[in-house]
Design an enzyme around this catalytic site. Structure first.
Site, PDB file in Angstrom:
ATOM      1  N   THR A 137       0.923  -1.234   0.078  1.00 15.48           N
ATOM      2  CA  THR A 137      -0.226   0.077  -0.063  1.00 15.48           C
ATOM      3  C   THR A 137       0.925   1.213  -0.095  1.00 15.48           C
ATOM      4  O   THR A 137       1.448   1.602   1.027  1.00 15.48           O
ATOM      5  CB  THR A 137      -0.945   0.023   1.120  1.00 15.48           C
ATOM      6  OG1 THR A 137      -1.893  -1.093   1.148  1.00 15.48           O
ATOM      7  CG2 THR A 137      -1.841   1.324   1.077  1.00 15.48           C
ATOM      8  N   LYS A 160      -6.758   1.739  -3.640  1.00 16.91           N
ATOM      9  CA  LYS A 160      -6.421   1.021  -2.462  1.00 16.91           C
ATOM     10  C   LYS A 160      -6.374   2.179  -1.149  1.00 16.91           C
ATOM     11  O   LYS A 160      -6.991   1.678  -0.160  1.00 16.91           O
ATOM     12  CB  LYS A 160      -5.077   0.270  -2.317  1.00 16.91           C
ATOM     13  CG  LYS A 160      -4.529  -0.234  -0.951  1.00 16.91           C
ATOM     14  CD  LYS A 160      -5.487  -1.305  -0.712  1.00 16.91           C
ATOM     15  CE  LYS A 160      -5.185  -1.966   0.495  1.00 16.91           C
ATOM     16  NZ  LYS A 160      -4.017  -2.613   0.896  1.00 16.91           N
ATOM     17  N   LYS A 188      -0.216   4.966   9.385  1.00 20.93           N
ATOM     18  CA  LYS A 188       0.545   5.017   8.097  1.00 20.93           C
ATOM     19  C   LYS A 188      -0.377   5.057   6.585  1.00 20.93           C
ATOM     20  O   LYS A 188      -0.359   6.257   6.136  1.00 20.93           O
ATOM     21  CB  LYS A 188       1.441   3.581   7.909  1.00 20.93           C
ATOM     22  CG  LYS A 188       1.925   3.574   6.302  1.00 20.93           C
ATOM     23  CD  LYS A 188       2.635   2.038   6.152  1.00 20.93           C
ATOM     24  CE  LYS A 188       1.799   1.018   5.785  1.00 20.93           C
ATOM     25  NZ  LYS A 188       1.280   1.032   4.491  1.00 20.93           N
TER      26      LYS A 188
END
Lengths: 301, 301
Positions: free
Chosen positions: A101, A177, A245
């Protein structure tokens, strides 16, 4: 042009998703190589039938038709490909599927680096958790050239239950995503906020959980993660710091696109507070611990 | 003490939920009376087999064993019971099931008013939408005395697929419903925020919808409401202004309990902005229209 059928693939990063993906490649009959820092992970994959294992991909870079990168973030992906020079060692025409990701910007910068070595790239983040990865049923949201899709078809077939083709532009897969993670993160934080309010109102949390999961207020994340709160068990399946994150990636994306995200920015603050309060390595449902003045269920001994 | 079996019930408020509940009572063999301002609604229930219909419950108040209040808010519930004096007209011991979404405070004040007339109360908000109401499968989250639960059992059996007993304290049912609405409202607003970001990033919204609904970022509300955005159809199933009302109930609850709700307060701001921008009477998914600088799908003609 019929591209030559892919025969060999290296999976780099044998964490919960990578291990499942690598085993799925083995089951599909591909010559599968595994790369990880963990010797235990390498041994596990060797016993599952890997063609080769190593801490360093250079050991078999020249025989590979494809690489599947399932590392944690963009920094690791760039370290493997460029600092450690894997990109220079791969045969021209090798397809690199980048499934961490990462931001659209990072996906584009990786693409540029791969192009210098005539390598194909698929921007292909994954979803579904370890369980889906283990049975070759990951959800993959991918963008890239038709050539990259075609070359990687055997790997996609082996590892994915569903492949979304987002288009040809590298960065679109990454963006889809990231938008998905916006929802996942907000839903966990909203579940925590609702359960915290229920605790404050002296509603038994198992009852509240039961009501919500049988009504229109439910979400995939509420059902999955708030069970941990009901059980008082914050053993991580995925950690608070992962959403620090990922919601920062959401925030970076909003900045580049100049777009306001009132809920996602609030959820980021909540996860960041939870991490600073010392819960970064706990299950992401531990974001509920930012709320004071409530008593939460304790784990049964 | 065995309470006498309930035979007759009046459903007050024949909207989408009330009409379904009333028809379910008829099917269960109860003597069912209908009350609404709309003559069309009364005629529809008469044809379905109602024992009596009227704009005014006074016409049959003295024969009722139970009342099911499915009006829009606390103001309407109090107007029916006290301003219009229904509470004074009912026989002592009649059970009043209050199923509007109201605050715990309002539920308690209604209880106090009903007690003066020796009436039983069940604090019993409902969920599930018109479809579930029509087939007698509403979800009911109820608090009240054992006597109230026992007396209303035939009505609960007729109208509910699932009844949660939250406890004896009036106000707990209301609170559970309000916490449920916190999640429902935040999930719609989060879905809108994510789809708006996808539009900004030039991701086709039908593709984004497909990815999310097949992944861990899904919610019941995302799947149900963001379809309206994909179709560009904001015909209301439930309106923006309903969530302005319900998230204000959430906010009132937080104030009483002295509890911070970072996400719910943000979602309330979003729905309030949407209402002020002129979208209050549109489908609640129209909260996405607060985002400028994007192009959303238009309804096909």
């Amino acid at each position: 042009m019929e591209s030559q059928q892919l025969q060999s693939v290296a999976v780099i990063g044998l964490g919960s998703m990578g291990m499942g993906a690598a085993k799925s490649c083995i089951r599909a009959g591909l010559d599968t190589y595994g790369v990880d820092l963990s010797t235990d992970a390498l041994k596990e994959l060797e016993q599952a039938g890997a063609k080769g294992i190593s801490h360093n991909c250079a050991d078999f870079a020249n025989v590979l038709d494809a690489v599947l990168l399932l590392v944690v973030n963009a920094r690791q992906a760039k370290a493997v490909l460029f600092d450690n020079q894997l990109a220079a060692q791969l045969k021209p025409g090798t397809a690199v599927m980048v499934s961490a990701t990462i931001s659209a910007e990072d996906a584009k910068s990786i693409e540029a680096g791969l192009k210098e070595h005539q390598l194909l790239m698929l921007d292909a983040p994954v979803s579904g958790g370890a369980a889906k990865a283990n049975v070759g049923e990951m959800t993959i949201m991918a963008s890239g050239s038709q050539e990259a899709f075609a070359k990687l078809k055997p790997v996609l077939d082996a590892t994915a239950g569903k492949v979304y083709n987002i288009g040809t532009e590298i960065g679109m897969g990454a963006t889809v995503k990231i938008i998905h993670q916006l929802l996942a993160g907000v839903h966990i934080a909203a579940g925590a906020e609702a359960m915290a309010l229920a605790a404050r109102a002296n509603i038994p949390l198992d009852l509240m959980y039961d009501v919500v999961t049988n009504a229109a207020g439910n979400s995939w994340m509420f059902e999955n993660r708030m069970k941990h709160v009901v059980d008082g068990d914050y053993t991580p399946t995925s950690m608070v710091d992962i959403f620090v994150k990922d919601l920062n990636l959401v925030s970076d994306t909003a900045k580049v696109l100049k777009f306001p995200l009132p809920l996602a920015s609030t959820a980021l603050n909540m996860f960041t507070s939870a991490s600073n309060a010392g819960f970064g390595q706990e299950d992401d449902s531990a974001v509920i611990k930012i709320f004071d003045g409530i008593e939460l269920p304790k784990k049964e001994q």
